[in-house]
Design a protein around this motif. Structure first.
Motif, PDB file in Angstrom:
ATOM      1  N   ALA A  66      33.378  30.855 108.931  1.00 17.13           N
ATOM      2  CA  ALA A  66      32.004  30.509 108.529  1.00 17.13           C
ATOM      3  C   ALA A  66      31.564  31.378 107.352  1.00 17.13           C
ATOM      4  O   ALA A  66      30.959  30.879 106.391  1.00 17.13           O
ATOM      5  N   PHE A  67      31.918  32.667 107.403  1.00 17.53           N
ATOM      6  CA  PHE A  67      31.544  33.590 106.318  1.00 17.53           C
ATOM      7  C   PHE A  67      32.256  33.214 105.015  1.00 17.53           C
ATOM      8  O   PHE A  67      31.640  33.180 103.947  1.00 17.53           O
ATOM      9  N   LEU A  68      33.566  32.932 105.094  1.00 16.25           N
ATOM     10  CA  LEU A  68      34.338  32.586 103.890  1.00 16.25           C
ATOM     11  C   LEU A  68      33.809  31.303 103.251  1.00 16.25           C
ATOM     12  O   LEU A  68      33.728  31.205 102.022  1.00 16.25           O
ATOM     13  N   LEU A  69      33.419  30.326 104.070  1.00 10.50           N
ATOM     14  CA  LEU A  69      32.826  29.083 103.544  1.00 10.50           C
ATOM     15  C   LEU A  69      31.475  29.376 102.882  1.00 10.50           C
ATOM     16  O   LEU A  69      31.151  28.800 101.841  1.00 10.50           O
ATOM     17  N   SER A 129      40.175  35.879  86.527  1.00 11.42           N
ATOM     18  CA  SER A 129      39.824  36.890  87.537  1.00 11.42           C
ATOM     19  C   SER A 129      39.006  36.268  88.668  1.00 11.42           C
ATOM     20  O   SER A 129      39.210  36.602  89.836  1.00 11.42           O
ATOM     21  N   SER A 130      38.096  35.355  88.312  1.00 12.91           N
ATOM     22  CA  SER A 130      37.271  34.684  89.335  1.00 12.91           C
ATOM     23  C   SER A 130      38.125  33.763  90.200  1.00 12.91           C
ATOM     24  O   SER A 130      37.933  33.702  91.421  1.00 12.91           O
ATOM     25  N   ILE A 131      39.081  33.063  89.573  1.00 16.69           N
ATOM     26  CA  ILE A 131      39.995  32.204  90.341  1.00 16.69           C
ATOM     27  C   ILE A 131      40.797  33.061  91.316  1.00 16.69           C
ATOM     28  O   ILE A 131      40.995  32.689  92.476  1.00 16.69           O
ATOM     29  N   ALA A 132      41.222  34.245  90.855  1.00 18.54           N
ATOM     30  CA  ALA A 132      41.980  35.166  91.721  1.00 18.54           C
ATOM     31  C   ALA A 132      41.154  35.552  92.943  1.00 18.54           C
ATOM     32  O   ALA A 132      41.682  35.628  94.056  1.00 18.54           O
ATOM     33  N   THR A 133      39.859  35.783  92.747  1.00 20.33           N
ATOM     34  CA  THR A 133      38.991  36.157  93.870  1.00 20.33           C
ATOM     35  C   THR A 133      38.876  34.999  94.859  1.00 20.33           C
ATOM     36  O   THR A 133      38.921  35.208  96.073  1.00 20.33           O
ATOM     37  N   PHE A 158      55.098  29.108 100.959  1.00 15.55           N
ATOM     38  CA  PHE A 158      55.316  28.977  99.513  1.00 15.55           C
ATOM     39  C   PHE A 158      53.985  29.062  98.757  1.00 15.55           C
ATOM     40  O   PHE A 158      53.829  29.845  97.818  1.00 15.55           O
ATOM     41  N   VAL A 159      53.019  28.250  99.189  1.00 12.63           N
ATOM     42  CA  VAL A 159      51.705  28.210  98.525  1.00 12.63           C
ATOM     43  C   VAL A 159      50.984  29.550  98.670  1.00 12.63           C
ATOM     44  O   VAL A 159      50.450  30.090  97.700  1.00 12.63           O
ATOM     45  N   THR A 160      51.001  30.117  99.877  1.00 14.62           N
ATOM     46  CA  THR A 160      50.298  31.382 100.120  1.00 14.62           C
ATOM     47  C   THR A 160      50.947  32.532  99.361  1.00 14.62           C
ATOM     48  O   THR A 160      50.250  33.356  98.754  1.00 14.62           O
ATOM     49  N   PHE A 206      41.142  32.427 100.056  1.00 18.87           N
ATOM     50  CA  PHE A 206      42.152  31.539 100.648  1.00 18.87           C
ATOM     51  C   PHE A 206      43.167  32.360 101.458  1.00 18.87           C
ATOM     52  O   PHE A 206      43.512  31.994 102.589  1.00 18.87           O
ATOM     53  N   ILE A 207      43.623  33.474 100.897  1.00 19.41           N
ATOM     54  CA  ILE A 207      44.614  34.340 101.572  1.00 19.41           C
ATOM     55  C   ILE A 207      44.043  34.846 102.899  1.00 19.41           C
ATOM     56  O   ILE A 207      44.713  34.798 103.929  1.00 19.41           O
ATOM     57  N   TRP A 208      42.810  35.350 102.863  1.00 18.38           N
ATOM     58  CA  TRP A 208      42.171  35.857 104.096  1.00 18.38           C
ATOM     59  C   TRP A 208      42.049  34.759 105.138  1.00 18.38           C
ATOM     60  O   TRP A 208      42.295  34.997 106.325  1.00 18.38           O
TER      61      TRP A 208
END
Length: 463
Positions: A408-411, A361-365, A89-91, A370-372
């Protein structure tokens, strides 16, 4: 015989290959690369290389999931299976929001690009025409969506190849521009490869990550090809090659033609290069390219949001009417709903200051990050639940170490977003979106449970 309630598998191999290229080439490359180079210098080449490698690993994880069960049409189906309904649901709604925000931004941009040629017409007119046209074509058949994306992507590819070939000829012939001779030494002669130091290099990952938002769309469209087992691996495996050719090739040529210090942050480097060799219509040509790029992004948004809402409806996380397919086997109600939400953006553009739009737009990024992360986490759950995956030849290499590398990269990117003032605000606002979704889910499905007792109650549960 195929059920009428199955999505049409009308996308051809050439559609998927070009859509995967188009997804990896954002409007930012044509318009924003001058600004990007100014902020970072030649080390932006290394940022794109590292980010591209991480994106490839995410796509390999997604590809392995999609090919493990061809009855699933989106990664949301896997999230529901391996992480539970709440996570799905959240994703799902977050992914929908990501693409709605991209569509809002690109639809606004397309109006501006058209006004370059027709300055006297109101900006909202081409936006409405574009939206009606894209909805109409998406309603007819998925093959038409594929055909539009094929030509939109082809325009971008031709523009980049033209730039690379032009740059190569300038290098070979020793061409002299107004800024001096064309030479590879321009990459290190003006303050070195890292002229902005470690901080400038770190900040460039924010822009490099933005550039790849939407690349996971290949995983969605893979479910609507006639031969996903053959088409999807090819599209994903070619991503590194495309990144090297399109991003690194074009930026390498731009910075060899002009020292990075003499590139304008306000003007497209593509316009500068084509103007230099005497193409008078250079600005118009690049304007056509960025218009097609914006239309392509909007087209992808209408497509992906409608499929995501249909998946949510199938999971019971959206109204059941969104499950319905038209006689052309496309989700008509979901398409109309997403298009109407995107249209609200056209109206809001006149009343809401652009600053709020930048935050959205920044929140979307941040939501894309989060999606990845969710895709890779779901893949880890899939591997844990199915340790015997010998039959699957398309696997994420060096699992699980590559999964940890992605996290690690996403963080690291989230940390970089916290450093810049404009994205820091978005980082602060982003949790509000997730809290709102969790509250909606709680009141709709879990009224008898403690509100924040076990937030992702279904995580780790196999349905």
């Amino acid at each position: 015989m195929e059920s009428h309630e199955e999505l049409d598998r009308g996308l051809k191999n050439r559609h998927v290959q070009l859509i995967s290229i188009g997804g990896a080439i954002g409007t930012g490359l044509f318009l924003g690369s001058g600004k990007t180079i100014q902020l970072t210098g030649p080390s932006i080449l290394l940022s794109y290389t590292i980010t591209g490698c991480i994106i490839f690993l995410i796509m390999r994880a997604l590809g392995e999931l999609m090919l493990s069960n061809l009855n699933y049409h989106s990664f949301l189906d896997f999230i529901a299976d391996y992480l539970g309904k709440k996570a799905a649901f959240v994703t799902g709604w977050t992914y929908w929001f990501c693409w709605i925000a991209i569509a809002m931004a690109d639809l606004t941009a397309s109006g501006l690009y058209v006004s370059y040629w027709l300055p006297n017409i109101p900006q909202w007119l081409p936006e409405i025409i574009a939206l009606v046209l894209l909805l109409s074509l998406n309603m007819v058949a998925v093959g038409l969506f594929g055909e539009m994306e094929f030509w939109f992507a082809l325009i971008k590819v031709v523009a980049i190849i033209a730039l690379i070939v032009t740059g190569a000829l300038m290098l070979i012939t020793g061409f002299k521009t107004t800024a001096g001779p064309v030479s590879l030494s321009n990459l290190w002669r003006h303050g070195g490869f890292f002229p902005k130091g470690g901080m400038g290099f770190a900040l460039s990952f924010q822009m490099a990550t933005f550039a790849f938002c939407g690349v996971e769309l290949v995983g969605l469209i893979g479910g609507e090809t006639s031969d996903p087992g053959k088409v999807l691996p090819k599209a994903i495996n070619n991503i590194p090659l495309r990144i090297i050719l399109f991003y690194l090739g074009s930026l390498l040529m731009i910075m060899s033609i002009y020292p990075w210090t003499s590139l304008s942050a306000e003007q497209s480097p593509f316009v500068q290069v084509f103007s230099e060799i005497g193409i008078a219509a250079a600005a118009s040509i690049v304007n056509l390219v960025v218009l097609s790029s914006a239309m392509s992004a909007c087209n992808s948004a209408i497509y992906s949001t409608s499929r995501m809402i249909r998946s949510l409806a199938q999971e019971g996380s959206a109204p059941a009417s969104f499950k319905k397919l038209t006689r052309h086997r496309v989700p008509g109600n979901a398409l109309v709903f997403s298009t109407l939400v995107i249209f609200i953006a056209v109206i809001l553009n006149f009343f809401v200051p652009s600053r709020i739009f930048t935050i959205i737009s920044s929140i979307a990024t941040i939501c894309f990050i989060f999606i990845w992360g969710m895709i890779v986490y779901t893949h880890m759950r899939y591997r844990k639940t199915n340790p015997q995956t010998k039959g699957n030849t398309f696997k994420l290499p060096l699992f699980p170490y590559t999964s940890y590398l992605v996290f690690a990269f996403l963080l690291f990117v989230l940390f970089v977003l916290a450093l810049a003032s404009d994205t820091r605000e978005a980082l602060i606002f982003s949790p509000i979106w997730f809290i709102a979704l969790l509250l909606i889910y709680h009141f709709k499905y879990e009224r008898n449970k403690p509100i924040f007792g076990r937030i992702f109650h279904h995580f780790g549960k196999h349905h």
